[in-house]
Design a protein around this motif. Sequence first.
Motif, short mmCIF file in Angstrom:
data_model
loop_
_atom_site.label_atom_id
_atom_site.label_comp_id
_atom_site.label_asym_id
_atom_site.label_seq_id
_atom_site.Cartn_x
_atom_site.Cartn_y
_atom_site.Cartn_z
N GLY A 289 17.58 26.08 31.81
CA GLY A 289 16.82 25.57 31.43
C GLY A 289 16.54 25.13 33.57
N LEU A 290 17.28 25.25 34.72
CA LEU A 290 17.43 25.67 36.62
C LEU A 290 16.63 26.88 36.45
CD1 LEU A 290 18.79 22.64 34.92
CD2 LEU A 290 19.59 22.71 37.69
N THR A 291 16.77 26.54 38.22
CA THR A 291 16.23 27.74 38.44
C THR A 291 18.00 27.71 39.39
OG1 THR A 291 14.10 27.86 38.19
CG2 THR A 291 15.08 28.72 40.45
N ILE A 292 18.38 28.06 39.98
CA ILE A 292 19.39 28.20 41.78
C ILE A 292 19.31 29.14 42.61
CG2 ILE A 292 21.71 28.28 41.78
CD1 ILE A 292 22.35 27.71 38.25
N VAL A 293 19.26 27.63 43.88
CA VAL A 293 19.96 28.79 45.35
C VAL A 293 20.79 28.76 45.69
CG1 VAL A 293 18.53 29.09 47.71
CG2 VAL A 293 17.03 29.40 45.49
N LEU A 294 21.89 29.77 45.99
CA LEU A 294 23.33 30.01 46.12
C LEU A 294 23.05 29.93 47.62
CD1 LEU A 294 25.28 31.99 45.25
CD2 LEU A 294 24.83 31.41 43.59
N ILE A 295 24.33 29.11 47.99
CA ILE A 295 24.74 30.04 50.05
C ILE A 295 25.80 30.61 49.32
CG2 ILE A 295 25.06 29.62 52.16
CD1 ILE A 295 23.08 27.82 52.60
N GLU A 296 26.47 31.69 50.04
CA GLU A 296 28.51 31.90 49.36
C GLU A 296 28.71 32.61 50.46
OE1 GLU A 296 31.27 31.04 48.58
OE2 GLU A 296 30.11 30.11 46.83
N HIS A 297 30.43 32.61 50.23
CA HIS A 297 30.34 33.97 51.58
C HIS A 297 31.10 34.69 50.45
CE1 HIS A 297 29.22 33.24 55.55
NE2 HIS A 297 29.90 31.32 55.10
N ASP A 298 31.58 34.57 48.92
CA ASP A 298 32.12 35.21 48.23
C ASP A 298 31.35 36.50 47.80
OD1 ASP A 298 33.30 36.46 45.40
OD2 ASP A 298 34.76 34.75 45.65
N MET A 299 31.51 37.11 48.08
CA MET A 299 30.59 38.29 47.29
C MET A 299 30.87 38.92 46.06
SD MET A 299 28.23 39.31 50.07
CE MET A 299 28.54 37.69 50.67
N HIS A 300 32.25 38.87 45.60
CA HIS A 300 32.11 38.95 44.00
C HIS A 300 30.84 37.85 43.36
CE1 HIS A 300 34.14 39.99 40.35
NE2 HIS A 300 33.94 38.99 40.28
N LEU A 301 30.77 37.03 43.75
CA LEU A 301 30.28 35.73 43.30
C LEU A 301 28.69 36.17 43.25
CD1 LEU A 301 31.19 31.91 42.75
CD2 LEU A 301 28.66 32.58 42.97
N VAL A 302 28.45 36.19 44.58
CA VAL A 302 26.99 36.81 44.86
C VAL A 302 26.24 38.10 43.54
CG1 VAL A 302 25.60 38.09 46.28
CG2 VAL A 302 26.60 35.95 46.93
N LYS A 303 27.44 39.02 43.98
CA LYS A 303 27.10 39.84 43.37
C LYS A 303 26.99 39.67 41.58
CE LYS A 303 28.55 44.65 42.29
NZ LYS A 303 29.88 45.78 41.85
N GLY A 304 27.69 38.93 41.16
CA GLY A 304 28.36 38.53 39.32
C GLY A 304 27.24 37.78 39.09
N VAL A 305 26.23 36.90 38.96
CA VAL A 305 25.84 36.35 39.40
C VAL A 305 24.07 36.19 40.10
CG1 VAL A 305 27.48 34.70 38.86
CG2 VAL A 305 26.12 34.15 40.72
N CYS A 306 23.64 36.69 40.65
CA CYS A 306 22.33 36.58 41.33
C CYS A 306 21.44 37.65 40.94
CB CYS A 306 22.64 37.44 42.90
SG CYS A 306 23.47 34.74 43.21
#
Length: 265
Positions: free
Chosen positions: A209-226
């Motif tokens: 039930g949460l909303t998440i904003v993340l800063i990240e340099h790992d583009m694999h993670l960004v692509k996978g969850v955002c």
Amino acid sequence: MTMSDRPLLEVRGLSKDFGGLHALQGIDIDVHAGEIVGIIGPNGSGKTTFFNVLSGIFPASAGTIRFAEHQNITRLPPHRVTRCGIARTFQNQRLFNQMTVLENVCAGMVSRTRAGLLPIMLALPGARAEKAAAEQRAMELLGVFGTRLVPRRDRRAASLSYANRRRLEIARALATGPRLLLLDEPAAGMNPSETRELMSDIVRIRDRGLTIVLIEHDMHLVKGVCSRVIAFDHGEKLTEGTFGEVRNHPAVIEAYLGHRAAVAA
């Protein structure tokens, strides 16, 4: 999952100056409930400053921040921002290293308790029921990370692996009871296997039930969850959209690789 038409977080014209340095310049961002939004950009592009202003560590120089029913939270101090329902982690871990894993998570609940941290930790008269409830809630939050933290509940935070210290910091942020969770480079220093676990953890937290904003340099993670990505550079928002749209945007390519690469693209 559906998102309401009204943003959970609405940022308009947000700026932050440090003397003659314009660290943030006129940032406009909406975040809807249930989203996982990624913020990317080169080092020094203003990403962490943005989190610091959102969380009240730095006062905004201009602009407004509206959050949920609390409306205007611009320039509130950090403890009041936390009580409104925004929690965050940091690039550099800020755990209580000599306290146990369980105690660290309980410490995150202090803004939601009546007795305060010390009486709860010492189980003083009048605080014993709150201590029991806090520990039960802390165990539930440790369980978000499967078996990574629960068996280590009585170990000192300093004894944990790097990845587990990252997980513990997230658990402590969750203990404040947020609706919006800000993660500042959560995968920093993790190996690929640990990053894959973290991706599952982030989605699991969103599904709670949460909303998440993340800063990240790992583009694999960004692509996978955002579901949406926002690019910063030199304190400005360059563009936003899907991962593919942002990755291929000429301004983003130039920010990362230079003008020639952008022209070639």
